[in-house]
Each structure stands twice: as structure tokens, then as C-alpha cells.
Scaffold this active site. Structure first.
Site, PDB file in Angstrom:
ATOM      1  N   ASP A  21       0.811  -1.226   0.000  1.00  0.00           N
ATOM      2  CA  ASP A  21       0.000   0.000   0.000  1.00  0.00           C
ATOM      3  C   ASP A  21       0.841   1.271   0.000  1.00  0.00           C
ATOM      4  O   ASP A  21       0.374   2.341   0.417  1.00  0.00           O
ATOM      5  CB  ASP A  21      -0.952   0.006   1.208  1.00  0.00           C
ATOM      6  CG  ASP A  21      -1.831  -1.224   1.246  1.00  0.00           C
ATOM      7  OD1 ASP A  21      -2.167  -1.692   2.333  1.00  0.00           O
ATOM      8  OD2 ASP A  21      -2.155  -1.729   0.152  1.00  0.00           O
TER       9      ASP A  21
HETATM   10  N1  LIG Z   1       3.265  -6.267  -3.112  1.00  0.00           N
HETATM   11  C1  LIG Z   1       1.984  -5.823  -2.996  1.00  0.00           C
HETATM   12  N2  LIG Z   1       0.980  -6.687  -3.162  1.00  0.00           N
HETATM   13  C2  LIG Z   1      -0.289  -6.234  -3.062  1.00  0.00           C
HETATM   14  C3  LIG Z   1      -0.559  -4.881  -2.745  1.00  0.00           C
HETATM   15  C4  LIG Z   1       0.543  -3.989  -2.620  1.00  0.00           C
HETATM   16  O1  LIG Z   1       0.374  -2.774  -2.367  1.00  0.00           O
HETATM   17  N3  LIG Z   1       1.798  -4.502  -2.752  1.00  0.00           N
HETATM   18  N4  LIG Z   1      -1.864  -4.457  -2.537  1.00  0.00           N
HETATM   19  C5  LIG Z   1      -2.761  -5.564  -2.239  1.00  0.00           C
HETATM   20  C6  LIG Z   1      -4.172  -5.199  -1.979  1.00  0.00           C
HETATM   21  N5  LIG Z   1      -4.391  -4.981  -0.568  1.00  0.00           N
HETATM   22  C7  LIG Z   1      -4.792  -3.777  -0.202  1.00  0.00           C
HETATM   23  O2  LIG Z   1      -5.141  -2.942  -1.027  1.00  0.00           O
HETATM   24  C8  LIG Z   1      -4.142  -6.035   0.371  1.00  0.00           C
HETATM   25  C9  LIG Z   1      -4.457  -7.299   0.039  1.00  0.00           C
HETATM   26  C10 LIG Z   1      -4.202  -8.352   0.953  1.00  0.00           C
HETATM   27  C11 LIG Z   1      -3.627  -8.119   2.155  1.00  0.00           C
HETATM   28  C12 LIG Z   1      -3.345  -9.252   3.079  1.00  0.00           C
HETATM   29  O3  LIG Z   1      -2.968  -9.074   4.194  1.00  0.00           O
HETATM   30  N6  LIG Z   1      -3.499 -10.501   2.537  1.00  0.00           N
HETATM   31  C13 LIG Z   1      -3.204 -11.709   3.273  1.00  0.00           C
HETATM   32  C14 LIG Z   1      -4.184 -12.788   2.908  1.00  0.00           C
HETATM   33  C15 LIG Z   1      -5.580 -12.307   3.031  1.00  0.00           C
HETATM   34  C16 LIG Z   1      -6.571 -13.334   2.495  1.00  0.00           C
HETATM   35  O4  LIG Z   1      -6.189 -14.439   2.101  1.00  0.00           O
HETATM   36  O5  LIG Z   1      -7.747 -12.928   2.468  1.00  0.00           O
HETATM   37  C17 LIG Z   1      -1.870 -12.248   2.777  1.00  0.00           C
HETATM   38  O6  LIG Z   1      -1.596 -12.059   1.570  1.00  0.00           O
HETATM   39  O7  LIG Z   1      -1.222 -12.916   3.594  1.00  0.00           O
HETATM   40  C18 LIG Z   1      -3.289  -6.806   2.465  1.00  0.00           C
HETATM   41  C19 LIG Z   1      -3.563  -5.763   1.581  1.00  0.00           C
HETATM   42  C20 LIG Z   1      -2.667  -6.641  -3.269  1.00  0.00           C
HETATM   43  N7  LIG Z   1      -1.317  -7.119  -3.253  1.00  0.00           N
END
Ligand SMILES: Nc1nc2c(c(=O)[nH]1)N[C@@H](CN(C=O)c1ccc(C(=O)N[C@@H](CCC(=O)O)C(=O)O)cc1)CN2
Length: 290
Positions: A232
Site C-alpha cells: 500500500d
Molecule cells: N506487493 C503488494 N501486493 C499487493 C498490494 C501492494 O500494495 N503490494 N496491494 C494488495 C491489496 N491490498 C490492499 O489494497 C491487500 C491485500 C491483501 C492483504 C493481506 O494481508 N493478505 C493476506 C491474505 C488475506 C486473504 O487471504 O484474504 C496475505 O496475503 O497474507 C493486504 C492488503 C494486493 N497485493
């Protein structure tokens, strides 16, 4: 029969110096091109100059894009300029990624079908099956690639293969709720836009509406940004916000926030597709009509 005029978009970034606009517009004038749109901006903090020029070549049949490239290259060497030229009739090819929440996907496909988004859609990828029927009903390919913490590297490799196989120009994370690895972010640098469901820098992470509700905010928003390794934190393209009442629950904030997310993401994707966005370090310059 009169040859089809060609419309091009030229983007430039260089250290500011006198004569940049004169040189570029003079070159276009001397070669019979007409300027349809022109915007420029100087960042005083960095002394960097940014310029976007849309021009029309009535004599395109006799002058392919490489001729213009040679001319712009000459000017670029004079100003030590980074530059790009795009044929405005060539639409960027999108791969849309989604998890379970489909409101941004629905909105993008509606605008695409209605001819309101100057893009081609190569397909949709998801770590869930939820959106398959809607996507296939729109005549698009659906790539279901489930992922776990242990299979992320393999899953991301398959997404990279899709990007290459389908000549994808832009990946749109339309509420794709998986954090992309550093390798994936390097591979997609400058060509991956995410919609974050808060008014950044407030409330980063997966559950911004619940954070906002806990904080008791009176406005909620959404942010479209290029994806970087720092969650983010990527360069912001567009944001918007709306007033909310103390009476709304976190779940109600999720519902009222959807419209802002859709509108912000659609504007950001359209502006990227129209080559209106130029990177400015950790920020962007956006030559957009509001
Ligand atoms: N490298 C990046 N990847 C992603 C970003 C980013 O800015 N840099 N944005 C996200 C979208 N997002 C917020 O906008 C977001 C999505 C997911 C998570 C998160 O904590 N995900 C967990 C799993 C959650 C699940 O399975 O429901 C995880 O990945 O462990 C935080 C923020 C998209 N990707």
C-alpha cells in the site's frame, strides 16, 4: 483514398531547461503534425520537467512510427530525456485479478463493454471460483489459480506466464487480496495497478474499513496506486472520499465504500490506458481531465 491520419501520444521527462517545449512542438510543426493536446509540468523540488503531447499525423501512410521515433530520439539526446511514443489506436491489454469481492471487476467489465474504457481485456485471474460464471458470461477467459502460503511462488509463476502468453500491458488488482512477492513486483513494475479500499496513507492492510470504523472517521475513501513491494505504499494515481455517519457499522462502511472504489479504479485505469500518467519517483504526474 485519403490515408487514415494517425494519432500518437508522446511522453517526456528530463531535467528542466529552456527550449524543451519549443523544440518538441517545433519538430512536430516542421514535420506537418498538428498538436491535439499538450500538457507539461515542472517539479521544482527535483527540477524535473514532464510533458505529454498528443499529435496527429495526417500523412501517416508515408511516415511510419519509426520515423517519428528517430526524430524524437535526436531531441532526447539533446536534453538527456526519457521518452515514449504510443500509437493512440493501440489499446493496452489488461489482465484483471480478483478474489471474492466482484464489484470493481463488474464495474470495469461494464465500462469496457460500453466502450467507456480504452482497453482490451486478455482475461481474468482469481484465487477463487466466485467470479467464473460472470466472467465467462462476458465471453472472457477465467484463470482459476488458487494459492496458499506454500504455493505462492508457483502460483505467481503461472500468473507471469499468463502475462507473457497474452501480451498483457497492465495487470489490475481489482480487490485481489494476496500480497505479491518482491519478484512479482519487479516483474510488474509500472504495469500493475491496485485499488486499496481506504484513503491512503490511512488504514493500510487487508481490513481498512474495520480500522476506519474503530477510529470513528467521518470520511472514507479509496486509492488507486501502482503496486510495489512495500504494501500500500506504491505511487498514487487517483483517490477519492465520501462523508459517512457515526451511525454506520463497519459492514455498512464496506457497502458504501464500493462505489468510491469502483470510480477511483476506473479513472486510474483509463488514465493509465490513455498514457496520462508518468512516474515521478515515489509519486506520479497525472495529465488528466478532471
Ligand atoms: N506487493 C503488494 N501486493 C499487493 C498490494 C501492494 O500494495 N503490494 N496491494 C494488495 C491489496 N491490498 C490492499 O489494497 C491487500 C491485500 C491483501 C492483504 C493481506 O494481508 N493478505 C493476506 C491474505 C488475506 C486473504 O487471504 O484474504 C496475505 O496475503 O497474507 C493486504 C492488503 C494486493 N497485493
Amino acid at each position: 483514398m485519403n490515408p487514415e491520419p494517425k494519432r500518437y501520444v508522446h511522453l517526456a521527462r528530463c531535467k528542466d531547461r529552456n527550449g524543451i517545449v519549443a523544440k518538441l512542438s517545433g519538430y512536430l510543426y516542421e514535420n506537418g503534425a498538428s498538436i491535439a493536446e499538450s500538457n507539461h509540468y515542472k517539479d521544482n523540488a527535483t527540477n524535473l520537467f514532464y510533458m505529454r503531447t498528443v499529435f496527429v499525423d495526417e500523412n501517416a501512410a508515408a511516415r511510419p512510427i519509426d520515423v517519428w521515433k528517430d526524430g524524437f530520439d535526436m531531441i532526447a539526446r539533446h536534453f538527456d530525456m526519457d521518452w515514449e511514443i504510443h500509437d493512440d489506436s493501440v489499446k493496452p491489454r489488461l489482465l484483471i485479478a480478483v478474489s471474492k469481492f466482484g464489484h470493481c471487476l463488474h464495474d470495469l467489465l461494464h465500462r469496457w463493454k460500453a466502450g467507456l474504457l480504452p482497453v482490451e481485456i486478455a482475461g481474468v485471474v482469481s484465487n477463487h471460483e466466485d467470479m467464473r460464471s460472470f466472467v465467462e458470461w462476458n465471453g472472457l477467459d477465467y484463470h482459476h489459480l488458487p494459492v496458499t502460503k506454500d504455493s505462492r511462488a508457483e502460483q505467481e509463476a503461472r500468473i507471469r506466464a499468463l502475462v507473457d502468453e497474452h501480451n498483457v500491458d497492465l495487470v489490475v488488482l481489482a480487490r485481489y487480496m494476496q500480497i505479491l512477492s518482491e519478484e512479482m513486483c519487479r516483474f510488474l513494475a509500472g504495469r500493475c495497478i491496485n485499488i486499496h479500499h481506504s484513503f491512503l496513507p490511512s488504514f493500510k492492510g487487508a481490513k481498512p474499513y474495520h480500522q476506519a470504523h474503530m477510529r470513528g472517521v467521518k470520511m472514507i475513501g479509496a486509492t488507486a496506486h501502482y503496486v510495489t513491494t512495500d504494501l500500500d505504499e506504491g505511487p498514487i494515481i487517483e483517490q477519492d472520499a465520501m462523508r459517512v455517519s457515526h451511525a454506520l457499522t463497519a459492514e455498512q462502511l464496506v457497502n458504501v465504500g464500493r462505489d468510491v472504489e469502483c470510480a477511483v479504479l476506473a479513472r486510474a485505469v483509463a488514465w493509465h490506458a490513455e498514457r496520462r500518467v508518468i512516474m515521478n519517483g515515489q509519486k506520479t504526474v497525472v495529465f488528466a481531465t478532471q
